[in-house]
Scaffold this active site. Sequence first.
Site, PDB file in Angstrom:
ATOM      1  N   HIS A   1       1.480   4.359  -2.845  1.00 58.30           N
ATOM      2  CA  HIS A   1       1.358   5.813  -2.628  1.00 58.30           C
ATOM      3  C   HIS A   1       2.525   6.535  -3.324  1.00 58.30           C
ATOM      4  O   HIS A   1       2.336   7.571  -3.953  1.00 58.30           O
ATOM      5  CB  HIS A   1       1.429   6.150  -1.133  1.00 58.30           C
ATOM      6  CG  HIS A   1       0.116   6.069  -0.399  1.00 58.30           C
ATOM      7  ND1 HIS A   1      -1.048   6.653  -0.848  1.00 58.30           N
ATOM      8  CD2 HIS A   1      -0.198   5.512   0.795  1.00 58.30           C
ATOM      9  CE1 HIS A   1      -2.026   6.432   0.032  1.00 58.30           C
ATOM     10  NE2 HIS A   1      -1.534   5.738   1.032  1.00 58.30           N
TER      11      HIS A   1
ATOM     12  N   HIS B   1       0.836  -1.199   0.000  1.00 55.91           N
ATOM     13  CA  HIS B   1       0.000   0.000   0.000  1.00 55.91           C
ATOM     14  C   HIS B   1       0.881   1.264   0.000  1.00 55.91           C
ATOM     15  O   HIS B   1       0.656   2.196  -0.774  1.00 55.91           O
ATOM     16  CB  HIS B   1      -0.903  -0.080   1.237  1.00 55.91           C
ATOM     17  CG  HIS B   1      -1.759   1.101   1.518  1.00 55.91           C
ATOM     18  ND1 HIS B   1      -3.113   1.120   1.258  1.00 55.91           N
ATOM     19  CD2 HIS B   1      -1.475   2.301   2.072  1.00 55.91           C
ATOM     20  CE1 HIS B   1      -3.614   2.278   1.625  1.00 55.91           C
ATOM     21  NE2 HIS B   1      -2.641   3.022   2.128  1.00 55.91           N
ATOM     22  N   GLU B   2       1.906   1.268   0.828  1.00 56.41           N
ATOM     23  CA  GLU B   2       2.790   2.442   0.922  1.00 56.41           C
ATOM     24  C   GLU B   2       3.594   2.636  -0.375  1.00 56.41           C
ATOM     25  O   GLU B   2       3.747   3.759  -0.850  1.00 56.41           O
ATOM     26  CB  GLU B   2       3.748   2.296   2.114  1.00 56.41           C
ATOM     27  CG  GLU B   2       3.059   2.285   3.478  1.00 56.41           C
ATOM     28  CD  GLU B   2       2.253   3.555   3.749  1.00 56.41           C
ATOM     29  OE1 GLU B   2       2.624   4.620   3.242  1.00 56.41           O
ATOM     30  OE2 GLU B   2       1.234   3.467   4.458  1.00 56.41           O
TER      31      GLU B   2
ATOM     32  N   GLU C   1      -6.302   6.747  -0.733  1.00 59.67           N
ATOM     33  CA  GLU C   1      -6.305   5.501   0.027  1.00 59.67           C
ATOM     34  C   GLU C   1      -6.918   4.359  -0.776  1.00 59.67           C
ATOM     35  O   GLU C   1      -6.396   3.252  -0.791  1.00 59.67           O
ATOM     36  CB  GLU C   1      -7.048   5.685   1.353  1.00 59.67           C
ATOM     37  CG  GLU C   1      -6.292   6.545   2.355  1.00 59.67           C
ATOM     38  CD  GLU C   1      -4.855   6.103   2.539  1.00 59.67           C
ATOM     39  OE1 GLU C   1      -4.565   4.897   2.427  1.00 59.67           O
ATOM     40  OE2 GLU C   1      -4.005   6.967   2.771  1.00 59.67           O
TER      41      GLU C   1
HETATM   42 ZN   LIG Z   1      -2.460   5.059   2.803  1.00 59.41          ZN
END
Ligand SMILES: [Zn+2]
Length: 267
Positions: free
Chosen positions: A130, A126-127, A188
């Site tokens: 980003h 997830h990071e 997100e």
């Molecule tokens: Zn996040």
Amino acid sequence: MRWLKPLAIGALCLTVAACTTSPTGRQRLTLVSDAQLDQMGAQAFEQYQQERPMVGGATQRYVQCVADALVRALPPEQRQSQNWQIRVFKAEDANAFALPGGYMGVHTGLLEVARNQDQLAAVIGHEITHVLARHANERVSTQTATQLGLSVLSSAAGLEGAGGEQIMGALGMGAQYGILMPFSRSHESEADELGLYLMAEAGFDPRASLALWDNMSAQGGAQPPAWLSSHPSHGQRSQALQARMGDALSRYERARQAGRTPSCSRS
Ligand SMILES: [Zn+2]
């Protein structure tokens, strides 16, 4: 005046050249150069390491092992586009962060919630997403645009006059926000979607993402960690992940067959 923001960005995207399309097809505004932001990311990471105790040894190796497996699964141009680094910080809150340039941090408290390599891969995937989706650039540009007003913005020169402090704050590094200021909800969702596929392609079981958010939700109780507050609600998030699970599982099967079978352990 929350409604003003999307409206303003839409208007700017019609008139300003600095609009790009996000990996999931959202139109967005990017006014700051990636190189500038990567530089800021490196500085902020340096500062964070000086101000907080780090954990090395087996814990660092474990987190590094998961991050390496994820980065290896990226297409070469994405893999080489960032200076990927990850460090473990001694802190109780279940937090993780990613900065422009590929600098990432995991708090020890997160390792109590992300309880195995697959759950940890869900967070780090997830990071990484980003970073690759350039969410920080979008956040800085949007916030700067909102703060400065549209008139200043029609020239890129206006932004240079804004000064580094404002941009650093928008990046989530301002003293008043703390470094872990959360991303917006659309960021997100995008990171969840792309992170799910990335972990699967690296050979981590994508079903662990559901368990992770369950743990997170159970642990958060009445006071979820700050970075979770702007995230999609637990139900929405699980639903979105479940909708993509079939696709993620077939990527996972292919990865396993191709010999991507990461084995990272904490001890
Ligand atoms: Zn996040």
